[in-house]
Design a protein around this motif. Structure first.
Motif, PDB file in Angstrom:
ATOM      1  N   GLY A  41       0.592  -1.254   0.041  1.00 49.41           N
ATOM      2  CA  GLY A  41      -0.034   0.078  -0.053  1.00 49.41           C
ATOM      3  C   GLY A  41       1.022   1.306  -0.027  1.00 49.41           C
ATOM      4  N   GLU A  42       2.094   1.089  -0.158  1.00 49.78           N
ATOM      5  CA  GLU A  42       2.863   2.247  -0.460  1.00 49.78           C
ATOM      6  C   GLU A  42       4.283   1.825  -1.046  1.00 49.78           C
ATOM      7  N   ALA A  43       5.123   2.874  -1.461  1.00 52.85           N
ATOM      8  CA  ALA A  43       6.359   2.682  -2.210  1.00 52.85           C
ATOM      9  C   ALA A  43       7.228   1.790  -1.230  1.00 52.85           C
ATOM     10  N   VAL A  44       7.802   1.004  -2.238  1.00 48.16           N
ATOM     11  CA  VAL A  44       8.955  -0.192  -1.547  1.00 48.16           C
ATOM     12  C   VAL A  44      10.211   0.230  -1.951  1.00 48.16           C
ATOM     13  N   ALA A  45      11.267   0.237  -1.071  1.00 52.74           N
ATOM     14  CA  ALA A  45      12.557   0.428  -1.159  1.00 52.74           C
ATOM     15  C   ALA A  45      13.293  -1.072  -0.920  1.00 52.74           C
ATOM     16  N   VAL A  46      14.477  -1.326  -1.971  1.00 53.02           N
ATOM     17  CA  VAL A  46      14.923  -2.418  -1.638  1.00 53.02           C
ATOM     18  C   VAL A  46      16.516  -2.208  -1.380  1.00 53.02           C
ATOM     19  N   THR A  47      16.854  -2.614  -0.131  1.00 55.63           N
ATOM     20  CA  THR A  47      18.310  -2.350   0.275  1.00 55.63           C
ATOM     21  C   THR A  47      19.071  -3.695   0.243  1.00 55.63           C
ATOM     22  N   SER A  48      20.490  -3.528   0.148  1.00 58.75           N
ATOM     23  CA  SER A  48      21.340  -4.654   0.510  1.00 58.75           C
ATOM     24  C   SER A  48      21.423  -5.211   1.795  1.00 58.75           C
ATOM     25  N   ALA A  49      21.157  -6.511   1.896  1.00 66.97           N
ATOM     26  CA  ALA A  49      21.397  -7.004   3.200  1.00 66.97           C
ATOM     27  C   ALA A  49      22.640  -7.008   3.941  1.00 66.97           C
ATOM     28  N   GLN A  50      23.572  -6.687   3.145  1.00 71.06           N
ATOM     29  CA  GLN A  50      25.027  -6.374   3.544  1.00 71.06           C
ATOM     30  C   GLN A  50      25.276  -4.945   3.300  1.00 71.06           C
ATOM     31  N   PRO A  51      25.723  -4.199   4.247  1.00 72.33           N
ATOM     32  CA  PRO A  51      26.184  -2.672   4.039  1.00 72.33           C
ATOM     33  C   PRO A  51      27.436  -2.659   3.367  1.00 72.33           C
ATOM     34  N   ASP A  52      27.514  -1.649   2.463  1.00 76.81           N
ATOM     35  CA  ASP A  52      28.709  -1.387   1.680  1.00 76.81           C
ATOM     36  C   ASP A  52      29.632  -1.015   2.835  1.00 76.81           C
ATOM     37  N   ALA A  53      30.796  -1.639   2.586  1.00 74.66           N
ATOM     38  CA  ALA A  53      31.984  -1.075   3.778  1.00 74.66           C
ATOM     39  C   ALA A  53      32.607   0.026   3.173  1.00 74.66           C
ATOM     40  N   GLY A  54      32.533   0.490   1.951  1.00 70.59           N
ATOM     41  CA  GLY A  54      33.292   1.503   1.445  1.00 70.59           C
ATOM     42  C   GLY A  54      34.695   1.223   1.149  1.00 70.59           C
ATOM     43  N   ALA A  55      35.567   2.451   1.244  1.00 69.03           N
ATOM     44  CA  ALA A  55      36.828   2.409   0.900  1.00 69.03           C
ATOM     45  C   ALA A  55      37.498   2.389   2.387  1.00 69.03           C
ATOM     46  N   PRO A  56      38.816   1.482   2.208  1.00 67.02           N
ATOM     47  CA  PRO A  56      39.635   1.288   3.227  1.00 67.02           C
ATOM     48  C   PRO A  56      40.205   2.804   3.829  1.00 67.02           C
ATOM     49  N   ARG A  57      40.431   2.879   5.347  1.00 66.31           N
ATOM     50  CA  ARG A  57      41.194   4.019   5.697  1.00 66.31           C
ATOM     51  C   ARG A  57      42.636   4.086   5.726  1.00 66.31           C
ATOM     52  N   VAL A  58      43.059   2.859   5.417  1.00 65.06           N
ATOM     53  CA  VAL A  58      44.517   2.886   5.394  1.00 65.06           C
ATOM     54  C   VAL A  58      44.599   1.952   4.236  1.00 65.06           C
ATOM     55  N   ALA A  59      45.259   2.202   2.886  1.00 64.50           N
ATOM     56  CA  ALA A  59      45.781   1.619   1.835  1.00 64.50           C
ATOM     57  C   ALA A  59      46.830   0.794   2.206  1.00 64.50           C
ATOM     58  N   VAL A  60      47.063  -0.419   1.725  1.00 63.59           N
ATOM     59  CA  VAL A  60      48.179  -1.139   1.715  1.00 63.59           C
ATOM     60  C   VAL A  60      48.838  -1.326   0.623  1.00 63.59           C
ATOM     61  N   ASP A  61      50.117  -0.824   0.351  1.00 63.20           N
ATOM     62  CA  ASP A  61      50.927  -1.115  -0.951  1.00 63.20           C
ATOM     63  C   ASP A  61      51.021  -2.437  -1.196  1.00 63.20           C
ATOM     64  N   TYR A  62      51.160  -2.878  -2.386  1.00 64.44           N
ATOM     65  CA  TYR A  62      51.647  -4.083  -2.955  1.00 64.44           C
ATOM     66  C   TYR A  62      52.317  -3.865  -4.186  1.00 64.44           C
ATOM     67  N   ASP A  63      52.931  -4.950  -4.677  1.00 66.70           N
ATOM     68  CA  ASP A  63      53.797  -4.991  -5.885  1.00 66.70           C
ATOM     69  C   ASP A  63      53.235  -6.212  -6.622  1.00 66.70           C
ATOM     70  N   LEU A  64      52.375  -5.715  -7.774  1.00 70.79           N
ATOM     71  CA  LEU A  64      51.791  -6.559  -8.787  1.00 70.79           C
ATOM     72  C   LEU A  64      52.819  -7.702  -9.223  1.00 70.79           C
ATOM     73  N   ALA A  65      54.058  -7.597  -9.463  1.00 66.96           N
ATOM     74  CA  ALA A  65      54.968  -8.462 -10.085  1.00 66.96           C
ATOM     75  C   ALA A  65      55.161  -9.584  -8.707  1.00 66.96           C
ATOM     76  N   THR A  66      55.074  -9.406  -7.721  1.00 65.64           N
ATOM     77  CA  THR A  66      55.235 -10.027  -6.586  1.00 65.64           C
ATOM     78  C   THR A  66      54.016 -10.835  -6.271  1.00 65.64           C
TER      79      THR A  66
END
Length: 128
Positions: free
Chosen positions: A10-35
């Motif tokens: 009887g009203e508008a329905v909104a669909v949300t994800s069951a898992q909240p989006d974690a977004g971006a990390p606060r600390v990036a971890v460097d990695y070497d693609l060749a490694t």
């Protein structure tokens, strides 16, 4: 399905994800693609199969934050304290529970190969 659900509710329905989006990390971890490519080859040869499981990769990462000199005996972070909250097959997020861990969330990605044979790499984390 939206019109049917809205008619029932009887009203508008909104669909949300069951898992909240974690977004971006606060600390990036460097990695070497060749490694990472070399690590993938090693796993393909049967070495370090734990790199195929995002929970194990998160466990090792957080354990090494606690014990940077290396892990002797049991990991300082139990697998019971690690919960994969997001995993789309290429990106994953692990929530870290328990006391005494410096990290609340670990972000992982399959950089080299994006299928079930690809290794997981830590690309970032959120400190507690």
């Amino acid at each position: 399905l939206f019109p049917f659900a809205e008619a029932l509710a009887g009203e508008a329905v909104a669909v949300t994800s069951a898992q909240p989006d974690a977004g971006a990390p606060r600390v990036a971890v460097d990695y070497d693609l060749a490694t990472e490519e070399n690590s993938q080859k090693s796993v393909d040869e049967g070495h370090s199969p734990w790199r195929l499981d995002p929970a194990f990769v998160a466990q090792v990462f957080v354990s090494l934050q606690i014990s940077p000199e290396g892990i002797v005996g049991d990991y300082p972070v139990s697998m019971d304290d690690i919960k994969i909250t997001q995993n789309d097959g290429v990106n994953a997020v692990a929530e870290i529970g328990g006391d005494g861990t410096p990290t609340s969330r670990v972000y992982l990605k399959r950089l080299v190969r994006q299928d079930s044979t690809g290794i997981w790499t830590v690309v970032g984390y959120d400190p507690k």
